[in-house]
Design a protein around this motif. Structure first.
Motif, PDB file in Angstrom:
ATOM      1  N   CYS A 191      33.050  45.543  39.378  1.00  0.00           N
ATOM      2  CA  CYS A 191      34.009  44.382  39.694  1.00  0.00           C
ATOM      3  C   CYS A 191      34.142  43.649  38.129  1.00  0.00           C
ATOM      4  O   CYS A 191      33.324  43.748  37.357  1.00  0.00           O
ATOM      5  N   ASN A 247      42.948  36.014  50.559  1.00  0.00           N
ATOM      6  CA  ASN A 247      41.909  37.227  50.600  1.00  0.00           C
ATOM      7  C   ASN A 247      41.601  37.757  49.401  1.00  0.00           C
ATOM      8  O   ASN A 247      41.002  38.774  49.227  1.00  0.00           O
ATOM      9  N   LYS A 248      41.369  36.606  48.221  1.00  0.00           N
ATOM     10  CA  LYS A 248      40.665  36.995  47.161  1.00  0.00           C
ATOM     11  C   LYS A 248      39.686  35.787  46.968  1.00  0.00           C
ATOM     12  O   LYS A 248      39.886  34.716  47.136  1.00  0.00           O
ATOM     13  N   GLN A 293      34.314  38.942  40.756  1.00  0.00           N
ATOM     14  CA  GLN A 293      35.509  38.964  41.503  1.00  0.00           C
ATOM     15  C   GLN A 293      35.232  39.750  42.698  1.00  0.00           C
ATOM     16  O   GLN A 293      34.526  40.929  43.126  1.00  0.00           O
ATOM     17  N   GLY A 294      35.517  39.134  43.881  1.00  0.00           N
ATOM     18  CA  GLY A 294      35.475  39.385  45.522  1.00  0.00           C
ATOM     19  C   GLY A 294      34.331  39.024  46.073  1.00  0.00           C
ATOM     20  O   GLY A 294      33.494  38.147  45.263  1.00  0.00           O
ATOM     21  N   ASP A 295      34.025  39.007  47.186  1.00  0.00           N
ATOM     22  CA  ASP A 295      32.875  38.713  48.016  1.00  0.00           C
ATOM     23  C   ASP A 295      31.540  39.522  47.917  1.00  0.00           C
ATOM     24  O   ASP A 295      31.589  40.553  48.656  1.00  0.00           O
TER      25      ASP A 295
END
Length: 219
Positions: free
Chosen positions: A178, A149-150, A191-193
């Motif tokens: 982010c 989930n990262k 970082q993140g989608d």
């Protein structure tokens, strides 16, 4: 015959003058009766008498317009009469006039329905013109799963459009809150989608980069 009888006879016999008076009275009575039997129009004053009816001749068949139905081209006569004498046309051809009015009313109603339908239809969206994009103009967004989930979003190709990578990195990091960095290949890592967000934001922030120039690579 006695003298007394002769006197009585003389009294009973009318005089010539009286006979003439009686004759005149009878003639006057007969004249009055004849006047009563005359038509009402003739008994009216001269100023109330009706004028003779004027006759209108058709320009097509040269007959009186009342007899155009017997001509060789009655339809052409009707068209001429409708154009030249509308009121007279309405009197002579009331059924035809009624049909024409009904057709015209139906046509107007149909036009109103079509106009209403056009107004109710949602406006058509303008089709976007397809722009030919070369490889040297493409900007790539790639999302990679790092841990459970990262995700890490990699943005590359901004330098093709003359943008300062460090300045773009700071702006994106501040916009989406982010962490970010620049890898060894000169691409921005976030970082993140953020694939969907970047696809919408980049063309707004940098108008020189069109939507067709952005490609999201599969995760």
């Amino acid at each position: 015959m006695s003298d007394s009888d002769d006197d009585i006879f003389k009294k009973k016999k009318p005089s010539k003058k009286k006979i003439e008076q009686q004759s005149k009275q009878q003639q006057q009575q007969q004249l009055q009766q004849q006047q009563k039997q005359l038509k009402p129009e003739l008994n009216q004053p001269d100023q109330q008498l009706k004028h003779p009816k004027s006759v209108i001749y058709c320009k097509i068949c040269t007959l009186p317009v009342e007899f155009c139905s017997f001509s060789k081209a009655p339809q052409e006569c009707k068209e001429w009469l409708k154009t030249s004498y509308k009121d007279l046309y309405a009197i002579l051809y009331p059924e035809d006039l009624k049909l024409e009015q009904e057709k015209q009313g139906a046509l107007q109603q149909q036009q109103q329905i079509v106009q209403q339908q056009i107004l109710e239809q949602p406006p058509e969206k303008k089709k976007k013109k397809k722009v030919k994009v070369t490889e040297s103009e493409m900007v790539y967004i790639k999302v990679k799963e790092r841990n459970r989930n990262k995700f890490i979003t990699t943005l590359s190709g901004l330098e093709k459009h003359g943008l300062d990578i460090k300045e773009a990195q700071k702006k994106i990091s501040k916009k989406f809150g982010c962490g970010s960095s620049i890898n060894e290949k000169g691409a921005i890592e976030l970082q993140g989608d953020l694939s969907v967000e970047l696809e919408e934001w980049i063309p707004k922030e940098y108008p020189s980069i069109k939507e067709d120039m952005i490609a999201i690579q599969e995760k």
